[in-house]
Design an enzyme around this catalytic site. Structure first.
Site, short mmCIF file in Angstrom:
data_model
loop_
_atom_site.label_atom_id
_atom_site.label_comp_id
_atom_site.label_asym_id
_atom_site.label_seq_id
_atom_site.Cartn_x
_atom_site.Cartn_y
_atom_site.Cartn_z
CG HIS A 105 -4.71 -1.73 3.39
ND1 HIS A 105 -3.82 -0.76 3.80
CD2 HIS A 105 -5.19 -2.29 4.52
CE1 HIS A 105 -3.75 -0.76 5.12
NE2 HIS A 105 -4.57 -1.67 5.59
CD GLU A 138 -7.82 -4.76 12.32
OE1 GLU A 138 -6.74 -4.38 12.81
OE2 GLU A 138 -7.90 -5.32 11.22
CD GLU A 143 -1.42 0.84 9.68
OE1 GLU A 143 -2.46 1.01 10.37
OE2 GLU A 143 -1.31 -0.05 8.83
CG ASP A 169 -1.87 1.12 1.33
OD1 ASP A 169 -1.61 2.18 0.71
OD2 ASP A 169 -2.89 0.98 2.02
#
Length: 341
Positions: free
Chosen positions: A265, A125, A116, A20
Site C-alpha cells: 500500500h 507522518e 509499524e 497488504d
C-alpha cells in the site's frame, strides 16, 4: 484529539493495511518465526492500531505486551481483538500517546519494541519520532527493535502513466492535457506503483539507519548527492524513492516497497521532473543529482522533497563508474588491468 490520530479511527485505513499481504507477512514471519526472541519477554507495541501485532507477540510467547494506541481505536477495536482471541491476560491495551505513557511503578523496562510506523518514502507522518521516544524511555539497554534497520533507495525512472499513456487514449491524442496535468501535479510527489522496467537504474542507497542508535534530530534533514549510470536506455522523467526495513532474528525478514518487490500500500514515491528536463537517455548515461528530504516547518509529520539535476561533466563520479564518459571508461579499464596483474 489530534487530527492525525482521529484519521486512524477510519476502519478503511486499517483494512487497507491488513489486506497488504507483504506487510502482514513480514510482521507475522518476523515475530512468529523468531519465537525464541519473544518467549517470556516484555513487549511494547507503539501505535498498536487494531492490536494485531500485539496478538502476534502474545502468540509468539511474550509474557506481557503493552499495546499503546493514541486513537479511540484502542477501546473500540483493539480491546475486542485481544478479547476475542483470548489474550487479555497477556496483552494490556492502553489508550494513550506514547509520550504520555507511564510504565507501572513496579514494572521493568521492555525487552522488545514492535511498531509499524513507516509512511510514504519511509518518513512521511513522522511516527518514527514516537518510536524513538519509546526506545529512549522504555527499552532495556540490550533490547530489540522490530524492525531494526531501514534503507531508503532512489533511482532515475520513467513515469509512463503520466507521460506515455496520454499519447493515445482510445485513439485520441491527449498530450496537451497531460502536460497541464503534470504541471498541476508538479508541486508534490506522486505516490504510484511503478513497474520494475520503469527504473533506469536498480537503485542506490540514499539513506540507511539503525533504529537502535539513530537520533531523532538526524531525521530533520537528509541530503544526498550522486552520479549514477543508467543501466537501461529510456525516458528520464523522474526519480523513484522507496524503502525497505529489516527485522532482527535468525529468520531474516525484509519488507521491501521496491518496484521489484510485490506491491504494497506504500507503493513508491516519485518526484516528477519538469518537462523541459525530461530526456531520452542511452544505456550508461550519467545522471547527476542532489536530493533533499527536509522536515516541513509547518507540519513536523511531513517532509519537503527537492531534487536538483546537476551537470555530470562537473560533478565527481563514484569510483569506479560505469557511465559512458571517456574519463570513466578509462578509469574502469585501468582498474581492470590492475586487478589482472
Amino acid at each position: 484529539m489530534n487530527n492525525y490520530f482521529t484519521e486512524y479511527e477510519n476502519l478503511e485505513v486499517h483494512e487497507l493495511m491488513l489486506r497488504d499481504r507483504p506487510r502482514q507477512e513480514a510482521y507475522y514471519n518476523a515475530i512468529l518465526k523468531n519465537k525464541e526472541l519473544f518467549k517470556d519477554k516484555i513487549v511494547l507495541d507503539v501505535g498498536a492500531g487494531t492490536g494485531i501485532l500485539s496478538a502476534f507477540c502474545a502468540q509468539a510467547g511474550a509474557k506481557l505486551v503493552y499495546a499503546v494506541e493514541a486513537s479511540n481505536l484502542a477501546t473500540k477495536v483493539a480491546l475486542d481483538l485481544i478479547d476475542e482471541n483470548g489474550l487479555t491476560s497477556v496483552v494490556k491495551v492502553i489508550h494513550s500517546q506514547i509520550e504520555e505513557f507511564v510504565l507501572p511503578a513496579t514494572a521493568e523496562k521492555v525487552d522488545i519494541i514492535v511498531s509499524e510506523w513507516m509512511g510514504f518514502y519511509l518518513l512521511h507522518e513522522g511516527m518514527l519520532d514516537s518510536v524513538l521516544f519509546a526506545r529512549d524511555h522504555f527499552l532495556k539497554p540490550d533490547g530489540l527493535m522490530f524492525p531494526s534497520e531501514c534503507t531508503i533507495f532512489v533511482a532515475p525512472c520513467s513515469v509512463p502513466t503520466l507521460f506515455d499513456y496520454w499519447q493515445n487514449v482510445d485513439g485520441v491524442n491527449m498530450e496537451r492535457f497531460a502536460s497541464k496535468l503534470r504541471l498541476q501535479k508538479s508541486t508534490r510527489p506522486e505516490i504510484i506503483q511503478l513497474k520494475s522496467n520503469d527504473l533506469l537504474h536498480e537503485g542506490i542507497v540514499f539513506h540507511w539507519m539503525s533504529l537502535l542508535d539513530v537520533n531523532p534530530k538526524d531525521l530533520d534533514e537528509i541530503c544526498f548527492k550522486e552520479v549514477v549510470a543508467t543501466q537501461i536506455a529510456g525516458k528520464h522523467q523522474g526519480f523513484c524513492i522507496w524503502f525497505e526495513v529489516r527485522f532482527p532474528g535468525e529468520e531474516t525478514v525484509v519488507l521491501s516497497t521496491s518496484p521489484h518487490a510485490p506491491e504494497t500500500h506504500w507503493k513508491q514515491c516519485v518526484v516528477v521532473l519538469p518537462e523541459d528536463n525530461c530526456e531520452t537517455l542511452e544505456e550508461k548515461s550519467p545522471v547527476a543529482f542532489q536530493i533533499l528530504m527536509k522536515r516541513s516547518a509547518n507540519d513536523a509529520r511531513k517532509y519537503n522533497l527537492e531534487v536538483e539535476l546537476l551537470d555530470p561533466n562537473v560533478e565527481e563520479h563514484p569510483m569506479p563508474c560505469s557511465c559512458h564518459m571517456t574519463k570513466c571508461i578509462l578509469t574502469e579499464a585501468h582498474l581492470k588491468m590492475m586487478d589482472t596483474t
